[in-house]
Design a protein around this motif. Structure first.
Motif, mmCIF file in Angstrom:
data_model
loop_
_atom_site.group_PDB
_atom_site.id
_atom_site.type_symbol
_atom_site.label_atom_id
_atom_site.label_comp_id
_atom_site.label_asym_id
_atom_site.label_seq_id
_atom_site.Cartn_x
_atom_site.Cartn_y
_atom_site.Cartn_z
ATOM 1 N N GLY A 125 0.702 -1.282 -0.173
ATOM 2 C CA GLY A 125 0.173 0.173 -0.036
ATOM 3 C C GLY A 125 1.075 1.663 -0.392
ATOM 4 O O GLY A 125 0.550 2.466 -0.562
ATOM 5 N N ALA A 126 1.568 1.552 0.936
ATOM 6 C CA ALA A 126 2.548 2.413 1.305
ATOM 7 C C ALA A 126 3.703 2.304 -0.765
ATOM 8 O O ALA A 126 3.861 3.555 -1.509
ATOM 9 C CB ALA A 126 3.859 2.317 2.179
ATOM 10 N N ALA A 165 2.387 1.848 -3.193
ATOM 11 C CA ALA A 165 1.529 2.453 -4.043
ATOM 12 C C ALA A 165 1.606 3.765 -4.016
ATOM 13 O O ALA A 165 1.071 4.495 -5.251
ATOM 14 C CB ALA A 165 -0.041 1.914 -4.008
ATOM 15 N N LEU A 166 0.891 4.299 -2.793
ATOM 16 C CA LEU A 166 0.769 5.464 -2.722
ATOM 17 C C LEU A 166 2.197 6.720 -2.325
ATOM 18 O O LEU A 166 2.326 7.375 -2.232
ATOM 19 C CB LEU A 166 0.855 5.812 -1.639
ATOM 20 N N GLY A 167 3.930 6.214 -2.718
ATOM 21 C CA GLY A 167 5.163 6.483 -3.694
ATOM 22 C C GLY A 167 5.481 6.765 -1.641
ATOM 23 O O GLY A 167 6.349 7.268 -1.662
ATOM 24 N N GLY A 168 5.480 6.328 -0.645
ATOM 25 C CA GLY A 168 5.646 6.451 0.750
ATOM 26 C C GLY A 168 6.652 5.547 1.211
ATOM 27 O O GLY A 168 7.348 5.427 2.319
ATOM 28 N N LEU A 169 7.704 5.172 0.129
ATOM 29 C CA LEU A 169 9.037 4.277 0.677
ATOM 30 C C LEU A 169 10.165 4.954 0.289
ATOM 31 O O LEU A 169 10.240 5.841 -0.736
ATOM 32 C CB LEU A 169 8.603 2.878 0.039
ATOM 33 N N ASP A 170 11.055 5.015 1.167
ATOM 34 C CA ASP A 170 12.259 5.767 0.447
ATOM 35 C C ASP A 170 12.733 4.784 -0.410
ATOM 36 O O ASP A 170 12.427 3.626 -0.891
ATOM 37 C CB ASP A 170 13.187 5.581 1.724
ATOM 38 N N ASP A 171 14.204 5.096 -0.548
ATOM 39 C CA ASP A 171 14.650 4.299 -2.032
ATOM 40 C C ASP A 171 14.799 3.453 -2.006
ATOM 41 O O ASP A 171 14.827 2.309 -2.541
ATOM 42 C CB ASP A 171 15.490 5.526 -2.131
#
Length: 226
Positions: A16-17, A19-25
């Protein structure tokens, strides 16, 4: 890449994170490497990704309580609030992690935004659609496409006809390195024109294009972004 059951469960919880672009590299690289070898997680991400756009604009605390909705909707919304899945339209790199998982997110967005396979809802004041060139590999398909640049990723707006009625098609966004990221799915409507809005966590500046594949995995349509 060998993944233990515990690693798989941990990475699945990050879908989910992602898909929302909420992860770090580092997290994004780890989950993308996992997705290359895990069909189950790819399929789950394909179901979650189309919900990212509407969910990014949902404020559960500001949502009105539906007066004629099913009783279980209030329970779902309560679960969303309890999970603190609050998303604000900030740059993805500054956004706090959200523990968003499939069923709760899907129910909340469907209840609030009327979403289905492919997202047809349109928000007032949204960014402009940038035209994107498309190439139909099936002579019966007619299509136009455009992209919308969001802080959470790129939205693909596909207007088309000629996709086999009732058949499921997968949409995949390719980043500039050619790595595939699921952007959702739709079902063909035959000769009737359809408009599909599909979402990917790949930022527009990092997206190189998208492809549409049929149930056999064959490309039916492709696009390369400028």
């Amino acid at each position: 890449m060998t993944t233990t059951p515990s690693d798989h469960d941990r990475l699945r919880e990050l879908l989910g994170a992602h898909a929302l672009g909420g992860l770090d590299d580092a997290e994004r690289a780890e989950i993308e490497a996992h997705l290359e070898g895990c069909a189950a997680c790819r399929a789950e991400l394909a179901e979650i990704a189309p919900l990212a756009g509407p969910l990014a604009s949902v404020d559960p605390d500001a949502a009105p309580t539906p007066t004629a909705a099913p009783d279980d909707f209030a329970a779902v919304l309560g679960r969303v609030r309890a999970e603190e899945a609050v998303v604000t339209p900030l740059d993805a790199r500054r956004r706090r992690r959200v523990p968003l998982l499939g069923a709760v997110a899907a129910a909340a967005v469907i209840g609030l935004a009327g979403a289905g396979i492919g997202v047809a809802a349109s928000a007032a004041g949204e960014p402009p659609v940038e035209p994107a060139a498309v190439q139909a590999l099936d002579p019966g398909v007619r299509a136009d496409a455009g992209t919308i640049d969001h802080t959470w990723g790129v939205e693909v707006v596909l207007t088309a006809s000629g996709f086999a009625e009732g058949q499921r098609y997968e949409v995949t966004v390719l980043d500039r390195a050619g790595r595939p990221v699921p952007a959702g799915a739709f079902r063909g409507t035959g000769a009737a024109e359809m408009v599909c809005r599909l979402n990917s966590s790949v930022l527009r500046e990092q997206a190189g294009g998208f492809v549409v594949t049929d149930a056999d995995g064959d490309e039916v349509l492709r696009s390369r972004f400028a």
